[in-house]
Design an enzyme around this catalytic site. Structure first.
Site, PDB file in Angstrom:
ATOM      1  N   TYR A 170       5.412  18.338  11.327  1.00  9.22           N
ATOM      2  CA  TYR A 170       6.431  17.307  11.584  1.00  9.22           C
ATOM      3  C   TYR A 170       7.847  17.870  11.577  1.00  9.22           C
ATOM      4  O   TYR A 170       8.804  17.101  11.550  1.00  9.22           O
ATOM      5  CB  TYR A 170       6.397  16.214  10.514  1.00  9.22           C
ATOM      6  CG  TYR A 170       5.054  15.659  10.121  1.00  9.22           C
ATOM      7  CD1 TYR A 170       4.301  14.888  11.008  1.00  9.22           C
ATOM      8  CD2 TYR A 170       4.559  15.852   8.837  1.00  9.22           C
ATOM      9  CE1 TYR A 170       3.085  14.346  10.611  1.00  9.22           C
ATOM     10  CE2 TYR A 170       3.343  15.313   8.442  1.00  9.22           C
ATOM     11  CZ  TYR A 170       2.602  14.562   9.338  1.00  9.22           C
ATOM     12  OH  TYR A 170       1.414  14.023   8.942  1.00  9.22           O
ATOM     13  N   GLY A 224       2.091   4.984  -0.648  1.00  7.22           N
ATOM     14  CA  GLY A 224       1.508   6.288  -0.959  1.00  7.22           C
ATOM     15  C   GLY A 224       2.607   7.289  -1.277  1.00  7.22           C
ATOM     16  O   GLY A 224       2.855   7.641  -2.438  1.00  7.22           O
ATOM     17  N   ARG A 225       3.322   7.697  -0.222  1.00  4.72           N
ATOM     18  CA  ARG A 225       4.360   8.716  -0.362  1.00  4.72           C
ATOM     19  C   ARG A 225       5.381   8.384  -1.454  1.00  4.72           C
ATOM     20  O   ARG A 225       5.766   9.251  -2.237  1.00  4.72           O
ATOM     21  CB  ARG A 225       5.101   8.852   0.979  1.00  4.72           C
ATOM     22  CG  ARG A 225       6.090  10.002   1.046  1.00  4.72           C
ATOM     23  CD  ARG A 225       6.961   9.888   2.310  1.00  4.72           C
ATOM     24  NE  ARG A 225       6.188   9.650   3.495  1.00  4.72           N
ATOM     25  CZ  ARG A 225       5.704  10.606   4.300  1.00  4.72           C
ATOM     26  NH1 ARG A 225       5.969  11.859   4.047  1.00  4.72           N
ATOM     27  NH2 ARG A 225       4.981  10.283   5.350  1.00  4.72           N
ATOM     28  N   CYS A 251      -1.284  33.767  10.542  1.00  3.79           N
ATOM     29  CA  CYS A 251      -0.989  34.357  11.853  1.00  3.79           C
ATOM     30  C   CYS A 251      -0.636  33.292  12.876  1.00  3.79           C
ATOM     31  O   CYS A 251      -1.387  33.033  13.815  1.00  3.79           O
ATOM     32  CB  CYS A 251      -2.187  35.169  12.327  1.00  3.79           C
ATOM     33  SG  CYS A 251      -2.692  36.365  11.109  1.00  3.79           S
ATOM     34  N   TYR A 257       0.908  14.079   0.909  1.00  5.43           N
ATOM     35  CA  TYR A 257       0.540  14.723   2.170  1.00  5.43           C
ATOM     36  C   TYR A 257       0.719  16.240   2.093  1.00  5.43           C
ATOM     37  O   TYR A 257       1.053  16.889   3.080  1.00  5.43           O
ATOM     38  CB  TYR A 257       1.311  14.101   3.352  1.00  5.43           C
ATOM     39  CG  TYR A 257       1.140  12.602   3.396  1.00  5.43           C
ATOM     40  CD1 TYR A 257      -0.077  12.039   3.728  1.00  5.43           C
ATOM     41  CD2 TYR A 257       2.178  11.735   3.026  1.00  5.43           C
ATOM     42  CE1 TYR A 257      -0.266  10.664   3.717  1.00  5.43           C
ATOM     43  CE2 TYR A 257       2.003  10.355   3.006  1.00  5.43           C
ATOM     44  CZ  TYR A 257       0.772   9.832   3.354  1.00  5.43           C
ATOM     45  OH  TYR A 257       0.584   8.468   3.332  1.00  5.43           O
ATOM     46  N   GLU A 312       0.826  -1.218   0.000  1.00  6.72           N
ATOM     47  CA  GLU A 312       0.000   0.000   0.000  1.00  6.72           C
ATOM     48  C   GLU A 312       0.853   1.259   0.000  1.00  6.72           C
ATOM     49  O   GLU A 312       0.769   2.070   0.918  1.00  6.72           O
ATOM     50  CB  GLU A 312      -0.891   0.008   1.250  1.00  6.72           C
ATOM     51  CG  GLU A 312      -1.720  -1.237   1.452  1.00  6.72           C
ATOM     52  CD  GLU A 312      -2.351  -1.309   2.854  1.00  6.72           C
ATOM     53  OE1 GLU A 312      -1.935  -0.539   3.742  1.00  6.72           O
ATOM     54  OE2 GLU A 312      -3.250  -2.128   3.046  1.00  6.72           O
ATOM     55  N   ARG A 365       3.304  20.217   6.441  1.00  4.24           N
ATOM     56  CA  ARG A 365       4.325  19.272   6.921  1.00  4.24           C
ATOM     57  C   ARG A 365       5.465  19.928   7.696  1.00  4.24           C
ATOM     58  O   ARG A 365       5.871  19.393   8.724  1.00  4.24           O
ATOM     59  CB  ARG A 365       4.867  18.417   5.765  1.00  4.24           C
ATOM     60  CG  ARG A 365       3.763  17.576   5.073  1.00  4.24           C
ATOM     61  CD  ARG A 365       4.317  16.548   4.115  1.00  4.24           C
ATOM     62  NE  ARG A 365       5.041  15.510   4.818  1.00  4.24           N
ATOM     63  CZ  ARG A 365       6.332  15.455   4.953  1.00  4.24           C
ATOM     64  NH1 ARG A 365       7.097  16.336   4.359  1.00  4.24           N
ATOM     65  NH2 ARG A 365       6.896  14.499   5.661  1.00  4.24           N
TER      66      ARG A 365
HETATM   67  C1  LIG Z   1      -0.805   5.909   5.403  1.00  2.00           C
HETATM   68  C2  LIG Z   1      -0.962   4.473   5.098  1.00  2.00           C
HETATM   69  C3  LIG Z   1      -0.326   3.922   3.980  1.00  2.00           C
HETATM   70  C4  LIG Z   1       0.600   4.709   3.076  1.00  2.00           C
HETATM   71  O1  LIG Z   1       1.753   5.094   3.734  1.00  2.00           O
HETATM   72  P1  LIG Z   1       2.945   5.805   2.903  1.00  2.00           P
HETATM   73  O2  LIG Z   1       3.945   6.119   3.938  1.00  2.00           O
HETATM   74  O3  LIG Z   1       2.384   7.024   2.270  1.00  2.00           O
HETATM   75  O4  LIG Z   1       3.431   4.826   1.900  1.00  2.00           O
HETATM   76  C5  LIG Z   1      -0.558   2.594   3.698  1.00  2.00           C
HETATM   77  N1  LIG Z   1      -1.376   1.833   4.488  1.00  2.00           N
HETATM   78  C6  LIG Z   1      -1.997   2.346   5.570  1.00  2.00           C
HETATM   79  C7  LIG Z   1      -2.871   1.459   6.375  1.00  2.00           C
HETATM   80  C8  LIG Z   1      -1.811   3.671   5.917  1.00  2.00           C
HETATM   81  O5  LIG Z   1      -2.410   4.157   7.001  1.00  2.00           O
END
Ligand SMILES: *Cc1c(COP(=O)(O)O)cnc(C)c1O
Length: 414
Positions: free
Chosen positions: A316, A275-276, A341, A370, A273, A312
């Site tokens: 973070y 994303g980033r 502000c 993100y 899964e 971000r």
């Molecule tokens: C956020 C998340 C991802 C993706 O994480 P990345 O760091 O963006 O690759 C995958 N699975 C779950 C369950 C998440 O919460």
């Protein structure tokens, strides 16, 4: 290189970014379709013949055009809300390739997901399993699920995005999983078909992911011995990207090759899964310098993008490399701050930058993940436009919000 200088101008693919900024205005997110597809294909290709499903984590960047690009490439999707499900379906994603993750799904979201025919649920509590069972029963369906287990390994990342330790809200303690799978047999509308885990995000040393995979595979062997028909393992996302020049992020190919060594012989379909690592370095946030300002101890570069556009750095303390769209001589050390502000409203602190002046355009890099998705209307600022580049062409994939958008749904007191 997707983003690079050519004749002193910063390009994205074959397009000078200042052309976009002048035409669309700033602040504005710009994504490279080539970079997104390259990263997705790197995952897909690295699995080779092994049965697999690369489910893009929608929460990293959920723009419909980004989802469409990935859906057309054959991607699956990892969603965490009914809203993300709506987006994926609207973008033409294949429901059977959808994994529904998240620690608290509502009954309405579960019903929508089942009616849409999603592939599987990653569930994190027995209470939720009971609700999925009940809704599936009402609809006359069998719902497939994996438990998201917590393997108690520590991903060395920011504490807000580390999720795999016992005291985090995520997952079910791996030691408790066999008992829960056993009790879940009473749910006649559910079928346990997998086990999932996800230990955190922006993971640069991925050995904890391999360690987690090992623990999950051991659990799967036990579950199979106990008669559960476990056919897939979902190892989550989390691979980190380089945010700084010279920072070493693992290559997707190497990461998946190492993962395959652990899982190849298990006879399972492997889901991941990411994303980033698919969209993060495919996007930049363009902003214009409004003013330079000096305090006794600091130089400030005040720009037209702020923490509401990209949170971000504030949230973070994340580092985003900032480059001018026109290569500039000389150097300054400055805080790059927005108009909001809040003292926490900064994009960079004590940063050595080329000597920019008012009116210059800047790119805040590595902003594809993100970024826009965490933007807000704080200070009643309209959210920025989003643009997708393909070669030398580009188009707006989300218009800049207007003031009317800001008050939509509000009724003044009479
Ligand atoms: C956020 C998340 C991802 C993706 O994480 P990345 O760091 O963006 O690759 C995958 N699975 C779950 C369950 C998440 O919460």
């Amino acid at each position: 290189m997707i983003f690079r200088y050519q004749d002193d101008k910063l390009f994205c693919e074959m397009l000078a970014l200042e052309d976009v900024a002048e035409s669309v205005g700033t602040p504005c997110y710009v994504y490279s379709s080539a970079a997104i597809l390259q990263a997705w294909r790197a995952y897909d290709a690295a699995f080779g013949e092994l049965p697999h499903l690369v489910c893009y984590a929608v929460k990293a960047n959920s723009n419909l055009s980004v989802l469409k690009l990935l859906a057309d490439a054959g991607a699956g999707f990892d969603i965490v809300s009914g809203g993300e499900l709506f987006r994926v379906l609207r973008a033409g994603g294949d429901p059977k390739k959808i994994v529904f993750s998240g620690v608290g799904k509502t009954e309405a979201e579960i019903e929508l997901a089942l009616q849409s025919g999603i592939g599987t649920f990653n569930s994190e509590s027995e209470g939720e399993l009971a609700v999925i069972d009940q809704v599936a029963g009402r609809l006359g369906l069998i719902a497939e699920f994996s438990l998201r287990v917590n393997p108690d390994v520590n991903a060395d990342t920011h504490p807000y995005i580390s999720t795999g330790l016992r005291d985090h809200k995520f997952g079910i303690d791996i030691a408790d999983a066999p008992a829960i799978y056993a009790r879940a047999r009473q749910f006649t509308n559910l079928r346990a078909s997998g086990v999932s885990c996800h230990i955190g995000s922006q993971i640069l040393d991925y050995s904890p992911i391999l360690e987690a995979a090992g623990k999950v595979l051991t659990l799967i062997e036990q579950l199979q011995a106990e008669g559960h028909a476990i056919r897939h393992v979902d190892l989550g996302g989390g691979l980190g990207i380089a945010y700084k020049d010279g920072e070493n992020a693992p290559s997707i190919a190497t990461f998946i090759a190492d993962l395959r060594e652990r899982v190849d012989r298990a006879g399972l379909t492997v889901t991941i899964e990411p994303g980033r690592s698919i969209v993060g370095n495919a996007g930049v946030l363009l902003t214009r310098v409004l003013y330079l300002k000096k305090s006794p101890s600091k130089q400030f570069v005040i720009v037209d993008a702020a923490m509401n556009d990209l949170i971000r750095p504030a949230l973070y303390k994340a580092h985003h490399t900032i480059r001018p769209l026109r290569a500039t001589e000389g150097a300054i050390v400055a805080d790059v701050v927005g108009p909001v502000c809040e003292t926490g409203d900064f994009l960079a602190r004590d940063r050595e930058l080329p000597a920019v002046i008012a009116g210059d355009l800047l790119a805040v890099e590595s902003a594809g993940a993100y970024g826009f998705v965490q933007s807000s209307n704080y200070n009643s600022r309209t959210r920025p436009a989003e643009v997708l580049v393909e070669g030398s062409s580009w188009r707006i994939i989300r218009s800049r919000e207007t003031n009317e958008d800001l008050v939509r749904g509000e009724e003044p007191l009479l």
